[in-house]
Design an enzyme around this catalytic site. Sequence first.
Site, PDB file in Angstrom:
ATOM      1  CB  CYS A 192      -5.972  20.511 -24.809  1.00 15.41           C
ATOM      2  SG  CYS A 192      -7.049  20.162 -26.209  1.00 15.41           S
ATOM      3  CG  LEU A 193     -10.188  25.288 -24.581  1.00 14.20           C
ATOM      4  CD1 LEU A 193     -10.829  26.194 -25.619  1.00 14.20           C
ATOM      5  CD2 LEU A 193     -10.481  25.790 -23.177  1.00 14.20           C
ATOM      6  CG  HIS A 209      -6.831  19.671 -31.778  1.00 14.35           C
ATOM      7  ND1 HIS A 209      -7.348  18.673 -30.986  1.00 14.35           N
ATOM      8  CD2 HIS A 209      -6.422  20.644 -30.927  1.00 14.35           C
ATOM      9  CE1 HIS A 209      -7.253  19.031 -29.708  1.00 14.35           C
ATOM     10  NE2 HIS A 209      -6.689  20.224 -29.639  1.00 14.35           N
ATOM     11  CD  GLN A 246      -9.936  21.685 -29.474  1.00 11.27           C
ATOM     12  OE1 GLN A 246      -9.443  22.617 -30.083  1.00 11.27           O
ATOM     13  NE2 GLN A 246      -9.731  21.483 -28.183  1.00 11.27           N
ATOM     14  N   GLY A 301      -6.657  28.803 -28.448  1.00 16.73           N
ATOM     15  CA  GLY A 301      -6.839  28.265 -29.788  1.00 16.73           C
ATOM     16  C   GLY A 301      -7.920  27.204 -29.783  1.00 16.73           C
ATOM     17  CG  HIS A 361      -2.420  22.449 -28.746  1.00 13.69           C
ATOM     18  ND1 HIS A 361      -2.119  21.816 -27.561  1.00 13.69           N
ATOM     19  CD2 HIS A 361      -3.762  22.312 -28.917  1.00 13.69           C
ATOM     20  CE1 HIS A 361      -3.239  21.314 -27.049  1.00 13.69           C
ATOM     21  NE2 HIS A 361      -4.249  21.605 -27.849  1.00 13.69           N
ATOM     22  CD  GLU A 362      -5.796  24.847 -31.078  1.00 15.14           C
ATOM     23  OE1 GLU A 362      -6.662  24.011 -31.406  1.00 15.14           O
ATOM     24  OE2 GLU A 362      -5.542  25.121 -29.886  1.00 15.14           O
TER      25      GLU A 362
HETATM   26 NI    NI Z   1      -6.290  21.309 -27.928  1.00 15.34          NI
END
Ligand code: NI
Length: 168
Positions: A93-94, A139, A51, A46, A135-136
Amino acid sequence: MAIKPIVRYGDPVLRENIPPVEEVTTEIKELVSDLIDTLKDARGLGLAAPQIGVAKRVFIVDLSAVDITAEVRVFVNPEIIESSGMVEYEEGCLSFPGIYQNLIRPEWVKVKALDLTGKEFVMEAEGLLARAIQHEYDHLDGVLFIDHFSTISRTMVEGKLKRLAKSA
Ligand code: NI
């Protein structure tokens, strides 16, 4: 359209409370296209607009890295309207390369959002999909997965976080 650099922990855009999208314009469609390309390249599950440095209330989830039948799902102005159950699952998380942690979150969610045609939809999700959505979604409110860590877990990654923030 393009693979964008992924913003890492320490960049202030990750802490912004992102305002809603007023209209699903061509610009938003291009943003989603960039999110899709960037996520595929990073092999993540995701990705949220902040991000890649864009303060728009948009995220995508794509579980195809773990489920070949999965499709890309796009959420514009999402709202989690119901949730239930609690389950522990490992998250990464990226924006935090190398950090993984088991976290407890609701097992099931009902989410309302706009699709790429600007139409509202409501969907229910469970398991990994529900996890990725939550999670997304976080953000977009400037909330990061480390905010859900226990005090002990947070202390254990403090060194890694400092190094990440320094290189951001
Ligand atoms: Ni993340």
